[in-house]
Design a protein around this motif. Structure first.
Motif, short mmCIF file in Angstrom:
data_model
loop_
_atom_site.label_atom_id
_atom_site.label_comp_id
_atom_site.label_asym_id
_atom_site.label_seq_id
_atom_site.Cartn_x
_atom_site.Cartn_y
_atom_site.Cartn_z
N THR A 84 3.86 10.58 13.59
CA THR A 84 2.45 10.99 13.63
C THR A 84 1.84 10.97 12.24
OG1 THR A 84 2.93 12.38 15.53
CG2 THR A 84 0.88 12.80 14.36
N ALA A 85 2.57 11.46 11.24
CA ALA A 85 2.06 11.46 9.87
C ALA A 85 1.82 10.04 9.37
CB ALA A 85 3.02 12.20 8.95
N GLN A 86 2.73 9.12 9.70
CA GLN A 86 2.54 7.74 9.28
C GLN A 86 1.32 7.11 9.92
OE1 GLN A 86 6.15 5.60 9.97
NE2 GLN A 86 7.41 6.94 8.70
N VAL A 87 1.13 7.38 11.22
CA VAL A 87 -0.04 6.82 11.90
C VAL A 87 -1.33 7.39 11.32
CG1 VAL A 87 -1.23 6.71 14.12
CG2 VAL A 87 1.23 6.33 14.01
N MET A 88 -1.35 8.70 11.04
CA MET A 88 -2.54 9.32 10.47
C MET A 88 -2.84 8.74 9.09
SD MET A 88 -2.00 13.28 11.62
CE MET A 88 -3.44 13.81 10.69
N ALA A 89 -1.81 8.52 8.29
CA ALA A 89 -2.03 7.94 6.97
C ALA A 89 -2.56 6.52 7.07
CB ALA A 89 -0.72 7.96 6.16
N ALA A 90 -2.03 5.74 8.00
CA ALA A 90 -2.51 4.37 8.17
C ALA A 90 -3.96 4.35 8.64
CB ALA A 90 -1.61 3.64 9.17
N GLU A 123 -4.92 -2.14 16.55
CA GLU A 123 -3.78 -1.24 16.44
C GLU A 123 -2.52 -2.07 16.56
OE1 GLU A 123 -4.09 1.78 19.37
OE2 GLU A 123 -6.07 2.48 18.71
N VAL A 124 -1.51 -1.73 15.80
CA VAL A 124 -0.32 -2.57 15.71
C VAL A 124 0.92 -1.71 15.91
CG1 VAL A 124 -0.26 -2.32 13.20
CG2 VAL A 124 0.93 -4.23 14.27
N THR A 125 1.90 -2.27 16.58
CA THR A 125 3.23 -1.68 16.67
C THR A 125 4.19 -2.58 15.92
OG1 THR A 125 3.69 -2.84 18.75
CG2 THR A 125 2.74 -0.63 18.90
N HIS A 184 -2.59 -12.93 11.23
CA HIS A 184 -2.82 -11.71 10.47
C HIS A 184 -2.52 -11.99 9.00
CE1 HIS A 184 -2.06 -7.07 10.05
NE2 HIS A 184 -3.07 -7.52 9.31
N LEU A 185 -3.58 -12.13 8.21
CA LEU A 185 -3.45 -12.34 6.76
C LEU A 185 -3.70 -11.02 6.04
CD1 LEU A 185 -3.25 -14.12 4.20
CD2 LEU A 185 -5.71 -14.53 4.43
N ARG A 186 -2.83 -10.65 5.15
CA ARG A 186 -2.98 -9.40 4.40
C ARG A 186 -2.54 -9.63 2.96
NH1 ARG A 186 0.63 -9.33 8.42
NH2 ARG A 186 2.83 -8.94 7.95
N ILE A 187 -3.25 -8.98 2.04
CA ILE A 187 -2.95 -9.06 0.62
C ILE A 187 -2.77 -7.65 0.08
CG2 ILE A 187 -4.23 -11.23 0.32
CD1 ILE A 187 -6.49 -9.60 -0.93
N GLY A 188 -2.09 -7.54 -1.04
CA GLY A 188 -1.91 -6.24 -1.66
C GLY A 188 -1.09 -5.27 -0.83
N THR A 189 -0.12 -5.75 -0.08
CA THR A 189 0.70 -4.86 0.73
C THR A 189 1.72 -4.13 -0.14
OG1 THR A 189 2.23 -6.67 1.20
CG2 THR A 189 0.44 -6.31 2.75
N ASP A 190 2.16 -2.96 0.33
CA ASP A 190 3.20 -2.21 -0.37
C ASP A 190 4.35 -1.95 0.58
OD1 ASP A 190 2.23 -0.27 1.32
OD2 ASP A 190 1.16 0.83 -0.23
N ASN A 191 5.42 -1.36 0.05
CA ASN A 191 6.60 -1.16 0.87
C ASN A 191 6.47 0.00 1.83
OD1 ASN A 191 6.49 0.72 -1.15
ND2 ASN A 191 8.68 0.74 -1.58
N LEU A 192 5.45 0.84 1.68
CA LEU A 192 5.26 1.95 2.61
C LEU A 192 4.63 1.48 3.91
CD1 LEU A 192 4.01 4.72 0.15
CD2 LEU A 192 6.31 4.39 1.07
N PRO A 252 3.90 -2.17 5.03
CA PRO A 252 3.83 -3.63 4.82
C PRO A 252 2.98 -4.34 5.85
CG PRO A 252 5.96 -3.00 5.73
CD PRO A 252 5.24 -1.72 5.41
N TRP A 253 2.55 -3.66 6.90
CA TRP A 253 1.71 -4.30 7.91
C TRP A 253 0.23 -4.08 7.63
CZ3 TRP A 253 4.90 -0.15 8.51
CH2 TRP A 253 4.31 1.09 8.74
N ILE A 254 -0.11 -3.46 6.51
CA ILE A 254 -1.50 -3.17 6.16
C ILE A 254 -1.78 -3.78 4.79
CG2 ILE A 254 -3.17 -1.37 5.58
CD1 ILE A 254 -1.86 0.43 7.56
N GLY A 255 -2.90 -4.48 4.66
CA GLY A 255 -3.34 -5.02 3.39
C GLY A 255 -4.32 -4.08 2.70
N THR A 256 -4.43 -4.23 1.41
CA THR A 256 -5.35 -3.41 0.62
C THR A 256 -6.29 -4.32 -0.16
OG1 THR A 256 -3.73 -3.29 -1.18
CG2 THR A 256 -3.77 -1.48 0.39
N ALA A 257 -7.55 -3.98 -0.15
CA ALA A 257 -8.57 -4.78 -0.83
C ALA A 257 -8.54 -4.50 -2.32
CB ALA A 257 -9.95 -4.45 -0.25
N PRO A 258 -9.09 -5.40 -3.14
CA PRO A 258 -9.15 -5.13 -4.58
C PRO A 258 -9.91 -3.85 -4.92
CG PRO A 258 -9.54 -7.45 -4.16
CD PRO A 258 -9.50 -6.78 -2.81
#
Length: 354
Positions: free
Chosen positions: A22-28, A102-104, A135-143, A145-151
């Protein structure tokens, strides 16, 4: 006995730890709702960078698929620049853009999506497997990895500063008494002073405060000596507004991979070409390679995307000089009696033929 029955009939309360699913989903979802797109995207600096990304992807050479049209490439570039990722549903009619999803995942990789497709009469929801979604994503992190972050997400402090400075300047030029003065005049009656204030307001369209010189000089013998109009316009230079605004703009430009020299008024042709080459080689082409890899995996064929050649992001002058040097070297070698094979071998050793 009654206490034992109450304990048996009472529902068991289950609690979850703060590090669970639940915490991971809320953070995402929090990163999607509140932080993915900052207020700095309203500035001209960010929109200029987004336009450069959009134009670069629209001009790119795509081989291996017909789904990545120029319109689709431009939309992908804008989505990635503002959101950090772009999601498209692969259909028989082409790529369909997705507004929300939404992604699993399994092992950090997407397995299935619940997609919201935009429609003119209202959106619809579609469930698709990961191979059906581009699904193209940039700036992903190890926490996540299925979410990209904008500049802007990665440089939110600089973006917030740029927005704060530009909004403060906008409010200042809208509300501050620019061009207004305090004009000393001889003391007269209250009605005459009021009519004088109204006359100045009507002619100038700004606030002019008029005071009597006797009040300003404590009714001295020569009330007009040393009196001059006083400006009440704010002095923005003491707040280092120009320096702060320039630093914030340069930081945002660098976050998007654009050299600040590109927007310099004194920039010359070589500086502009170098900025374009820097943007194409170190920013757009790696993202294009990520998109080509994702498209090749999902579409089942070799896909190549080139942004360097269409944007002319190469040193044409350097190549011309190199070619001139090669021709001169071959002519001198021919005069000296050196065989052509030796010249070709030497050029291959220094990698000139490439």
């Amino acid at each position: 006995m009654l206490g034992w029955l109450r304990n048996k009939l009472r529902p068991i309360e289950a609690r979850s730890s703060g590090t669970g699913y639940t915490a991971q989903v809320m953070a995402a979802r929090d990163s999607f709702i509140s932080g993915r797109r900052g207020v700095a995207e309203l500035t001209a600096t960010v929109q200029s960078c987004v336009s450069l990304w959009e134009g670069g992807f629209a001009m790119a050479d795509v081989s291996g698929t017909d789904l990545l049209t120029r319109q689709t490439m431009a939309m992908i570039a804008r989505a990635v620049a503002l959101n950090g990722e772009a999601v498209y549903l692969i259909t028989d009619l082409g790529l369909v853009p997705v507004t929300d999803w939404e992604v699993t995942t399994k092992d950090g990789k997407p397995r299935a999506y619940r997609l919201s497709i935009p429609e003119a009469g209202g959106g619809r929801t579609v469930t698709a497997l990961a191979p059906e979604v581009l699904h193209l994503r940039i700036g992903t992190d190890n926490l996540t990895p299925w979410i990209g972050t904008a500049p802007l997400r990665r440089s939110s402090l600089t973006g917030a500063m740029l927005y704060a400075v530009e909004s403060a300047l906008s409010e200042t030029f809208e509300n501050a008494p620019l061009g207004s003065q305090i004009v000393p005049l001889p003391d007269t009656g209250a009605e005459d002073m009021a009519s004088m204030r109204d006359a100045f307001r009507g002619r100038r369209g700004s606030t002019l405060v008029i005071e009597g010189v006797a009040q300003a000089t404590a009714a001295g013998m020569n009330p007009q000596i040393g009196q001059s109009p006083d400006q009440i316009s704010p002095d923005l230079s003491k707040s280092m507004t120009a320096e702060t605004l320039a630093a914030a703009r340069e930081g945002i430009l660098m976050a998007y991979g654009v050299l600040p020299s590109l927007v310099n008024r004194a920039a010359t042709g070589p500086a502009v070409r170098e900025a374009q080459r820097q943007l194409a080689i170190w920013t757009l082409q790696p993202i294009a390679a990520l998109l080509a890899e994702e498209a090749a995996t999902k579409l089942g064929g070799l896909v190549e995307i080139d942004t360097i050649r269409p944007l002319q992001a190469f040193d044409a002058g350097g190549r011309a000089r190199a070619l001139s040097a090669i021709v001169k070297t071959i002519a001198e070698a021919k005069e000296a009696g050196i065989p052509p094979g030796a010249v070709s071998g030497a050029m291959r050793m220094v990698d000139w033929e490439k």
